[in-house]
Design an enzyme around this catalytic site. Structure first.
Site, PDB file in Angstrom:
ATOM      1  N   ARG A   1      -3.423  -3.261  -0.981  1.00  0.00           N
ATOM      2  CA  ARG A   1      -3.154  -2.362   0.144  1.00  0.00           C
ATOM      3  C   ARG A   1      -4.006  -1.084   0.060  1.00  0.00           C
ATOM      4  O   ARG A   1      -3.552  -0.006   0.429  1.00  0.00           O
ATOM      5  CB  ARG A   1      -1.671  -1.970   0.212  1.00  0.00           C
ATOM      6  CG  ARG A   1      -0.742  -3.106   0.544  1.00  0.00           C
ATOM      7  CD  ARG A   1      -0.685  -3.354   2.046  1.00  0.00           C
ATOM      8  NE  ARG A   1       0.291  -4.385   2.354  1.00  0.00           N
ATOM      9  CZ  ARG A   1       1.516  -4.139   2.785  1.00  0.00           C
ATOM     10  NH1 ARG A   1       1.908  -2.911   3.007  1.00  0.00           N
ATOM     11  NH2 ARG A   1       2.339  -5.122   3.023  1.00  0.00           N
TER      12      ARG A   1
ATOM     13  N   ARG B   1      -1.451   3.460   4.572  1.00  0.00           N
ATOM     14  CA  ARG B   1      -0.944   4.716   5.133  1.00  0.00           C
ATOM     15  C   ARG B   1      -1.061   5.925   4.228  1.00  0.00           C
ATOM     16  O   ARG B   1      -0.883   7.043   4.688  1.00  0.00           O
ATOM     17  CB  ARG B   1       0.506   4.521   5.575  1.00  0.00           C
ATOM     18  CG  ARG B   1       0.607   3.689   6.843  1.00  0.00           C
ATOM     19  CD  ARG B   1       2.014   3.212   7.084  1.00  0.00           C
ATOM     20  NE  ARG B   1       2.386   2.278   6.035  1.00  0.00           N
ATOM     21  CZ  ARG B   1       3.552   1.663   5.953  1.00  0.00           C
ATOM     22  NH1 ARG B   1       4.489   1.919   6.833  1.00  0.00           N
ATOM     23  NH2 ARG B   1       3.803   0.822   4.984  1.00  0.00           N
TER      24      ARG B   1
ATOM     25  N   ARG C   1      -5.381   3.883  12.664  1.00  0.00           N
ATOM     26  CA  ARG C   1      -4.173   3.172  13.102  1.00  0.00           C
ATOM     27  C   ARG C   1      -3.718   3.695  14.469  1.00  0.00           C
ATOM     28  O   ARG C   1      -3.297   2.919  15.328  1.00  0.00           O
ATOM     29  CB  ARG C   1      -3.084   3.396  12.049  1.00  0.00           C
ATOM     30  CG  ARG C   1      -1.696   2.949  12.410  1.00  0.00           C
ATOM     31  CD  ARG C   1      -1.522   1.473  12.086  1.00  0.00           C
ATOM     32  NE  ARG C   1      -0.129   1.067  12.057  1.00  0.00           N
ATOM     33  CZ  ARG C   1       0.560   0.689  13.118  1.00  0.00           C
ATOM     34  NH1 ARG C   1       0.015   0.714  14.306  1.00  0.00           N
ATOM     35  NH2 ARG C   1       1.810   0.300  12.994  1.00  0.00           N
TER      36      ARG C   1
ATOM     37  N   ASP D   1      -3.355  -9.090   7.875  1.00  0.00           N
ATOM     38  CA  ASP D   1      -2.006  -9.229   7.331  1.00  0.00           C
ATOM     39  C   ASP D   1      -1.704 -10.712   7.117  1.00  0.00           C
ATOM     40  O   ASP D   1      -2.281 -11.570   7.793  1.00  0.00           O
ATOM     41  CB  ASP D   1      -0.964  -8.627   8.272  1.00  0.00           C
ATOM     42  CG  ASP D   1       0.345  -8.381   7.533  1.00  0.00           C
ATOM     43  OD1 ASP D   1       0.470  -7.327   6.889  1.00  0.00           O
ATOM     44  OD2 ASP D   1       1.220  -9.261   7.562  1.00  0.00           O
TER      45      ASP D   1
ATOM     46  N   TYR E   1       9.522 -15.192   6.231  1.00  0.00           N
ATOM     47  CA  TYR E   1       9.526 -14.354   7.445  1.00  0.00           C
ATOM     48  C   TYR E   1       9.761 -15.206   8.690  1.00  0.00           C
ATOM     49  O   TYR E   1      10.453 -14.794   9.614  1.00  0.00           O
ATOM     50  CB  TYR E   1       8.197 -13.590   7.574  1.00  0.00           C
ATOM     51  CG  TYR E   1       8.025 -12.516   6.526  1.00  0.00           C
ATOM     52  CD1 TYR E   1       8.511 -11.228   6.721  1.00  0.00           C
ATOM     53  CD2 TYR E   1       7.382 -12.781   5.319  1.00  0.00           C
ATOM     54  CE1 TYR E   1       8.363 -10.242   5.754  1.00  0.00           C
ATOM     55  CE2 TYR E   1       7.228 -11.817   4.341  1.00  0.00           C
ATOM     56  CZ  TYR E   1       7.720 -10.541   4.562  1.00  0.00           C
ATOM     57  OH  TYR E   1       7.584  -9.574   3.595  1.00  0.00           O
TER      58      TYR E   1
HETATM   59  C1  LIG Z   1       4.453  -9.494   2.319  1.00  0.00           C
HETATM   60  C2  LIG Z   1       3.117  -9.053   2.876  1.00  0.00           C
HETATM   61  C3  LIG Z   1       2.870  -8.565   4.192  1.00  0.00           C
HETATM   62  N1  LIG Z   1       1.525  -8.290   4.278  1.00  0.00           N
HETATM   63  C4  LIG Z   1       0.900  -8.564   3.096  1.00  0.00           C
HETATM   64  C5  LIG Z   1       1.873  -9.079   2.204  1.00  0.00           C
HETATM   65  C6  LIG Z   1       1.591  -9.597   0.817  1.00  0.00           C
HETATM   66  C7  LIG Z   1       1.389  -8.513  -0.163  1.00  0.00           C
HETATM   67  C8  LIG Z   1       2.620  -7.683  -0.439  1.00  0.00           C
HETATM   68  O1  LIG Z   1       3.592  -8.234  -0.952  1.00  0.00           O
HETATM   69  O2  LIG Z   1       2.558  -6.488  -0.151  1.00  0.00           O
HETATM   70  C9  LIG Z   1      -0.525  -8.464   2.761  1.00  0.00           C
HETATM   71  C10 LIG Z   1      -1.333  -7.400   3.364  1.00  0.00           C
HETATM   72  N2  LIG Z   1      -1.008  -6.495   4.336  1.00  0.00           N
HETATM   73  C11 LIG Z   1      -2.065  -5.686   4.599  1.00  0.00           C
HETATM   74  C12 LIG Z   1      -3.149  -6.123   3.801  1.00  0.00           C
HETATM   75  C13 LIG Z   1      -4.554  -5.534   3.985  1.00  0.00           C
HETATM   76  C14 LIG Z   1      -5.452  -5.479   2.902  1.00  0.00           C
HETATM   77  C15 LIG Z   1      -5.087  -4.512   1.772  1.00  0.00           C
HETATM   78  O3  LIG Z   1      -5.467  -3.330   1.889  1.00  0.00           O
HETATM   79  O4  LIG Z   1      -4.510  -4.962   0.770  1.00  0.00           O
HETATM   80  C16 LIG Z   1      -2.696  -7.167   2.996  1.00  0.00           C
HETATM   81  C17 LIG Z   1      -3.423  -7.958   1.922  1.00  0.00           C
HETATM   82  C18 LIG Z   1      -2.110  -4.587   5.558  1.00  0.00           C
HETATM   83  C19 LIG Z   1      -0.854  -4.002   6.044  1.00  0.00           C
HETATM   84  N3  LIG Z   1       0.255  -4.668   6.487  1.00  0.00           N
HETATM   85  C20 LIG Z   1       1.190  -3.788   6.935  1.00  0.00           C
HETATM   86  C21 LIG Z   1       0.661  -2.475   6.809  1.00  0.00           C
HETATM   87  C22 LIG Z   1       1.342  -1.207   7.270  1.00  0.00           C
HETATM   88  C23 LIG Z   1       1.381  -1.199   8.765  1.00  0.00           C
HETATM   89  C24 LIG Z   1       1.176   0.149   9.410  1.00  0.00           C
HETATM   90  O5  LIG Z   1       0.088   0.734   9.270  1.00  0.00           O
HETATM   91  O6  LIG Z   1       2.115   0.591  10.080  1.00  0.00           O
HETATM   92  C25 LIG Z   1      -0.606  -2.599   6.249  1.00  0.00           C
HETATM   93  C26 LIG Z   1      -1.586  -1.516   5.938  1.00  0.00           C
HETATM   94  C27 LIG Z   1       2.494  -4.164   7.545  1.00  0.00           C
HETATM   95  C28 LIG Z   1       3.310  -5.163   6.835  1.00  0.00           C
HETATM   96  N4  LIG Z   1       2.911  -6.402   6.468  1.00  0.00           N
HETATM   97  C29 LIG Z   1       3.928  -7.066   5.811  1.00  0.00           C
HETATM   98  C30 LIG Z   1       5.043  -6.205   5.782  1.00  0.00           C
HETATM   99  C31 LIG Z   1       6.370  -6.541   5.131  1.00  0.00           C
HETATM  100  C32 LIG Z   1       4.672  -5.041   6.453  1.00  0.00           C
HETATM  101  C33 LIG Z   1       5.559  -3.880   6.830  1.00  0.00           C
HETATM  102  C34 LIG Z   1       5.990  -3.084   5.673  1.00  0.00           C
HETATM  103  C35 LIG Z   1       4.923  -2.093   5.313  1.00  0.00           C
HETATM  104  O7  LIG Z   1       4.506  -1.374   6.236  1.00  0.00           O
HETATM  105  O8  LIG Z   1       4.572  -2.020   4.146  1.00  0.00           O
HETATM  106  C36 LIG Z   1       3.851  -8.435   5.292  1.00  0.00           C
END
Ligand SMILES: Cc1c2[nH]c(c1CCC(=O)O)Cc1[nH]c(c(CCC(=O)O)c1C)Cc1[nH]c(c(CCC(=O)O)c1C)Cc1[nH]c(c(C)c1CCC(=O)O)C2
Length: 341
Positions: free
Chosen positions: A24, A28, A37, A74, A149
């Protein structure tokens, strides 16, 4: 190409100081990410707009010079491409239409790659925009994690709806995992064809499965993806992350065929060193150490380097960086890993 040190590590080399990237890393905690964003209609639109997704991917590379960029996208774009109406509600996380009745049998994966064409465009542009020495990682979610999910319709603390389906209707769950494994393999291959140097499979909810379920729901579908990728695109390294797998990390590499295993922060470093005897590992600083500040960062990094830097190793966190992290403390972390602090 020889300069992409992460790829060398994935082939078994020991690189000093170890390459570093952060799960990640575009997120944020970065003010420039929040700005980008705000330019997107919603989160999925962000993922499907190459201009914005390229920019978000590059931001942490510019700031920290990480050794790898990870595609900004994502894991839930796969259910979106399967027509499950995925959305991200600010402050609440992902939402989608939960799978009901006979919908699993009716899932249509024929349009997945068309739907995700903008992601491949992002990958193509990234490979051109990135410094030559920076590896580009593609990724997908593991079938089990994505299924949790799709079945619940949202994130769950304990993945109970999917575990119940596993015990009550195992054949239906396995059908879903099969569909996801097949679609995910094709999705990864398309990312590789667009320019990804390596791919990572995130099984964030692997840790809730008992031994039998772990084999069926985590190991088997991940092995299937890796077999397909290795057959169709031989030589592309694969990282697998069975978060929370505990003891079941032990033979996960051998069973899945992954080149590098990503470790969460609960894996003890002596166990990590054992796992490393069988191949490259990546990990595993607790992301909250970055939030806690410099003393906690330094102590954690030094312990990890002492245990793992003598073998094939890529520094990373044990899970994604949290929005509370201070970007300057991330810079300090990178300096610690590179021996500059
Ligand atoms: C379970 C999972 C998700 N997404 C992801 C996983 C597996 C890794 C982990 O366990 O963290 C993987 C993911 N999500 C995102 C990336 C981008 C690449 C990186 O920088 O790693 C990657 C590799 C961007 C993201 N994916 C998300 C954001 C935040 C969204 C925003 O900017 O509002 C980002 C940067 C949203 C997201 N996406 C997901 C959730 C549960 C959420 C909401 C909760 C949260 O905000 O942390 C599902």
């Amino acid at each position: 190409m020889g300069q992409r040190t992460i790829l060398e590590v994935m082939q078994g080399a020991t690189v000093t100081p170890p390459p570093i990237w952060v799960m990640r890393q575009a997120g944020r905690y970065l003010p420039e990410y929040r700005e980008t964003r705000a330019r997107a209609k919603n989160f999925l639109d962000f993922c499907y707009t190459p201009d914005l997704a390229v920019e978000a991917t590059l931001q942490p590379i510019r700031r920290y010079g990480f050794d790898a960029a990870i595609l900004f996208s994502d894991i839930l774009v796969i259910p979106d491409a399967l027509d499950r109406d995925v959305s991200f509600v600010q402050g609440e996380g992902p939402r989608m239409r939960p799978l009901e009745g006979d919908e699993i049998e009716k899932l249509d994966s024929s349009r997945v790659l068309d739907h995700l064409a903008p992601v491949f465009e992002t990958v193509r542009r990234l490979r051109v925009a990135l410094p030559d020495e920076t590896a580009l990682l593609g990724f997908c979610g593991a079938p089990w994690t994505v299924a949790t999910y799709m079945i619940a319709g949202h994130g769950t603390p304990d993945q109970a709806p999917s575990r119940l389906m596993l015990y009550r209707e195992p054949a239906r769950l396995e059908k879903l995992l099969d569909i996801l494994a097949e679609a995910s393999a094709r999705y990864l291959i398309a990312q590789i064809d667009a320019g990804a140097d390596a791919v990572k499979i995130f099984d964030s909810w692997a840790g809730v499965l008992d031994r039998v379920a772990f084999e069926r729901c985590s190991v088997a579908p991940v092995r299937k993806i890796i077999e397909t990728v290795k057959r169709e695109r031989p030589g592309t390294p694969v990282i697998a992350f069975p978060k929370g797998a505990g003891w079941q990390y032990r033979d996960y590499r051998e069973k899945t065929g992954a080149d590098m295993i990503a470790l969460d922060w609960t894996v003890p470093l002596d166990v990590a060193a054992q796992l490393q005897k069988e191949g490259p590992v990546q990990g595993n600083l607790d992301p909250l150490r970055v939030v806690a500040g410099r003393a906690a960062i330094k102590e954690g990094v030094d312990r990890i380097l002492d245990a793992l830097a003598g073998g094939p190793f890529v520094f990373n966190l044990g899970h994604g960086i949290t929005p509370q992290a201070d970007p300057d403390d991330m810079a300090y972390l990178v300096d610690c890993v590179r021996g500059k602090a």
